[in-house]
Design a protein around this motif. Structure first.
Motif, PDB file in Angstrom:
ATOM      1  N   ALA A   8       0.905  -1.252   0.015  1.00 23.79           N
ATOM      2  CA  ALA A   8       0.105  -0.103   0.069  1.00 23.79           C
ATOM      3  C   ALA A   8       0.718   1.271   0.013  1.00 23.79           C
ATOM      4  CB  ALA A   8      -1.096   0.034   1.191  1.00 23.79           C
ATOM      5  N   ASP A   9       1.892   1.181   0.694  1.00 24.24           N
ATOM      6  CA  ASP A   9       2.790   2.271   1.076  1.00 24.24           C
ATOM      7  C   ASP A   9       3.498   2.632  -0.734  1.00 24.24           C
ATOM      8  OD1 ASP A   9       2.262   2.918   3.444  1.00 24.24           O
ATOM      9  OD2 ASP A   9       4.015   1.940   3.935  1.00 24.24           O
ATOM     10  N   LEU A  10       3.794   1.304  -1.135  1.00 25.52           N
ATOM     11  CA  LEU A  10       4.470   1.431  -2.504  1.00 25.52           C
ATOM     12  C   LEU A  10       3.472   2.232  -3.375  1.00 25.52           C
ATOM     13  CD1 LEU A  10       6.676   0.870  -4.549  1.00 25.52           C
ATOM     14  CD2 LEU A  10       5.586  -1.336  -4.817  1.00 25.52           C
ATOM     15  N   MET A  11       2.208   1.733  -3.674  1.00 28.89           N
ATOM     16  CA  MET A  11       1.309   2.242  -4.529  1.00 28.89           C
ATOM     17  C   MET A  11       0.969   3.638  -4.208  1.00 28.89           C
ATOM     18  SD  MET A  11       1.154   0.075  -6.908  1.00 28.89           S
ATOM     19  CE  MET A  11      -0.272   0.002  -7.970  1.00 28.89           C
ATOM     20  N   THR A  12       0.744   3.951  -3.059  1.00 27.25           N
ATOM     21  CA  THR A  12       0.253   5.380  -2.795  1.00 27.25           C
ATOM     22  C   THR A  12       1.349   6.238  -2.870  1.00 27.25           C
ATOM     23  OG1 THR A  12       0.904   4.903  -0.343  1.00 27.25           O
ATOM     24  CG2 THR A  12      -1.457   4.877  -1.120  1.00 27.25           C
ATOM     25  N   GLY A  13       2.673   5.906  -2.925  1.00 32.17           N
ATOM     26  CA  GLY A  13       3.838   6.814  -3.089  1.00 32.17           C
ATOM     27  C   GLY A  13       4.140   7.134  -4.573  1.00 32.17           C
ATOM     28  N   LEU A  14       3.407   6.304  -5.494  1.00 31.96           N
ATOM     29  CA  LEU A  14       3.787   6.511  -6.856  1.00 31.96           C
ATOM     30  C   LEU A  14       2.501   7.359  -7.644  1.00 31.96           C
ATOM     31  CD1 LEU A  14       4.575   2.732  -7.923  1.00 31.96           C
ATOM     32  CD2 LEU A  14       6.282   4.794  -7.557  1.00 31.96           C
ATOM     33  N   LYS A  15       2.970   8.054  -8.695  1.00 32.66           N
ATOM     34  CA  LYS A  15       2.022   8.767  -9.468  1.00 32.66           C
ATOM     35  C   LYS A  15       1.157   7.568 -10.212  1.00 32.66           C
ATOM     36  CE  LYS A  15       4.988  12.692  -9.830  1.00 32.66           C
ATOM     37  NZ  LYS A  15       5.894  13.427 -10.741  1.00 32.66           N
ATOM     38  N   TRP A  16       0.183   8.052 -11.021  1.00 30.75           N
ATOM     39  CA  TRP A  16      -0.997   7.218 -11.789  1.00 30.75           C
ATOM     40  C   TRP A  16      -0.019   6.516 -12.712  1.00 30.75           C
ATOM     41  CZ3 TRP A  16      -1.931   7.303 -16.841  1.00 30.75           C
ATOM     42  CH2 TRP A  16      -1.422   8.801 -17.490  1.00 30.75           C
ATOM     43  N   TRP A  17       0.751   7.263 -13.621  1.00 29.09           N
ATOM     44  CA  TRP A  17       1.236   6.626 -14.595  1.00 29.09           C
ATOM     45  C   TRP A  17       2.570   5.758 -14.352  1.00 29.09           C
ATOM     46  CZ3 TRP A  17       6.447   7.563 -15.423  1.00 29.09           C
ATOM     47  CH2 TRP A  17       7.105   8.582 -14.659  1.00 29.09           C
ATOM     48  N   GLN A  18       3.117   5.940 -13.066  1.00 30.88           N
ATOM     49  CA  GLN A  18       4.113   5.163 -12.553  1.00 30.88           C
ATOM     50  C   GLN A  18       3.447   3.924 -11.842  1.00 30.88           C
ATOM     51  OE1 GLN A  18       5.861   7.886  -9.603  1.00 30.88           O
ATOM     52  NE2 GLN A  18       7.459   8.255 -10.869  1.00 30.88           N
ATOM     53  N   ARG A  19       2.416   3.791 -11.610  1.00 31.39           N
ATOM     54  CA  ARG A  19       1.449   2.457 -11.262  1.00 31.39           C
ATOM     55  C   ARG A  19       1.192   1.627 -12.302  1.00 31.39           C
ATOM     56  NH1 ARG A  19      -2.624   5.910  -7.813  1.00 31.39           N
ATOM     57  NH2 ARG A  19      -1.335   6.715  -6.058  1.00 31.39           N
ATOM     58  N   ALA A  20       0.951   2.534 -13.488  1.00 33.44           N
ATOM     59  CA  ALA A  20       0.468   1.707 -14.528  1.00 33.44           C
ATOM     60  C   ALA A  20       1.816   1.055 -15.036  1.00 33.44           C
ATOM     61  CB  ALA A  20       0.175   2.671 -15.649  1.00 33.44           C
ATOM     62  N   VAL A  21       3.023   1.741 -15.177  1.00 32.05           N
ATOM     63  CA  VAL A  21       4.257   1.148 -15.738  1.00 32.05           C
ATOM     64  C   VAL A  21       4.554  -0.022 -14.709  1.00 32.05           C
ATOM     65  CG1 VAL A  21       6.775   1.595 -16.031  1.00 32.05           C
ATOM     66  CG2 VAL A  21       4.866   3.316 -16.772  1.00 32.05           C
ATOM     67  N   LEU A  22       4.470   0.329 -13.339  1.00 32.15           N
ATOM     68  CA  LEU A  22       4.765  -0.843 -12.482  1.00 32.15           C
ATOM     69  C   LEU A  22       3.895  -2.394 -12.863  1.00 32.15           C
ATOM     70  CD1 LEU A  22       6.112  -2.130  -9.703  1.00 32.15           C
ATOM     71  CD2 LEU A  22       4.164  -0.883  -8.766  1.00 32.15           C
ATOM     72  N   ILE A  23       2.657  -1.740 -13.111  1.00 29.31           N
ATOM     73  CA  ILE A  23       1.807  -3.183 -13.344  1.00 29.31           C
ATOM     74  C   ILE A  23       2.271  -3.893 -14.420  1.00 29.31           C
ATOM     75  CG2 ILE A  23      -0.524  -3.712 -13.569  1.00 29.31           C
ATOM     76  CD1 ILE A  23      -1.448  -1.522 -11.770  1.00 29.31           C
ATOM     77  N   VAL A  24       2.659  -2.967 -15.595  1.00 31.38           N
ATOM     78  CA  VAL A  24       2.953  -3.627 -16.882  1.00 31.38           C
ATOM     79  C   VAL A  24       4.142  -4.239 -17.045  1.00 31.38           C
ATOM     80  CG1 VAL A  24       3.499  -2.800 -19.353  1.00 31.38           C
ATOM     81  CG2 VAL A  24       1.790  -1.877 -18.250  1.00 31.38           C
TER      82      VAL A  24
END
Length: 139
Positions: A8-24
Motif C-alpha cells: 500500500a505504501d508503494l502504490m500510494t507513493g507513486l504517481k498514476w502513470w508510475q503505477r501503470a508502468v509498475l503493473i505492466v
C-alpha cells in the motif's frame, strides 16, 4: 508493519502513470515464468526416442526431423540442441527426448532453461519492485 502495508505504501507513493508502468512491468515478468513452466512440463511429459528418417539442418538454423513416440504416434518438428555439418545431416537414429511437436537432444537442457527463465523473472521482479520502492520514497 502488516504485510500489505508495504504494498500500500508503494502504490500510494507513486504517481498514476508510475503505477501503470509498475503493473505492466510486473505483468511482463509472467512471460519468462510461462516459458519455465512449459520447459518443466516438457521435462516431465516427454519420452525417450530416436529420429526416424533423415534430419535436415539449416546452415545456421534449427534442425527438423521426425520421430516415433510410444503407442505408435509420429512426432515431427524442430529438434533443439543438434548442430550438424552438411555431410552429417543424413544420420538416422539420433537419440532424442520428445513430445508430438518438439524434441531436444539433451533432456537436461529443459531444466537448465527453466531455471534460467525462473531466475530471470525473480531477479526482474526484485529489480522492478526495488526501483518502484525507491521512486515512491523520492516523491
Amino acid at each position: 508493519m502488516a504485510p500489505w502495508s508495504w504494498g500500500a505504501d508503494l502504490m500510494t507513493g507513486l504517481k498514476w502513470w508510475q503505477r501503470a508502468v509498475l503493473i505492466v512491468c510486473l505483468g511482463a515478468l509472467t512471460l519468462p515464468l510461462w516459458f519455465a513452466a512449459k520447459n518443466v512440463y516438457r521435462f516431465v511429459d516427454g519420452h525417450r526416442t530416436s529420429t526416424e528418417g533423415h534430419v535436415r539442418c539449416a546452415w545456421d538454423g534449427p534442425c527438423r526431423g521426425a520421430w516415433r513416440l510410444p503407442g505408435g504416434q509420429q512426432g515431427r518438428g524442430e529438434i533443439e540442441g543438434l548442430s550438424f555439418q552438411d555431410d552429417e545431416e543424413l544420420v538416422t537414429g539420433i537419440p532424442l527426448y520428445a513430445g508430438r511437436d518438439w524434441a531436444v537432444a539433451d533432456r537436461s537442457d529443459l531444466l537448465v532453461h527453466a531455471a534460467q527463465e525462473a531466475g530471470g523473472a525473480v531477479i526482474g521482479a526484485a529489480l522492478v519492485l526495488s526501483v518502484a520502492w525507491i521512486r515512491s520514497r523520492d516523491l
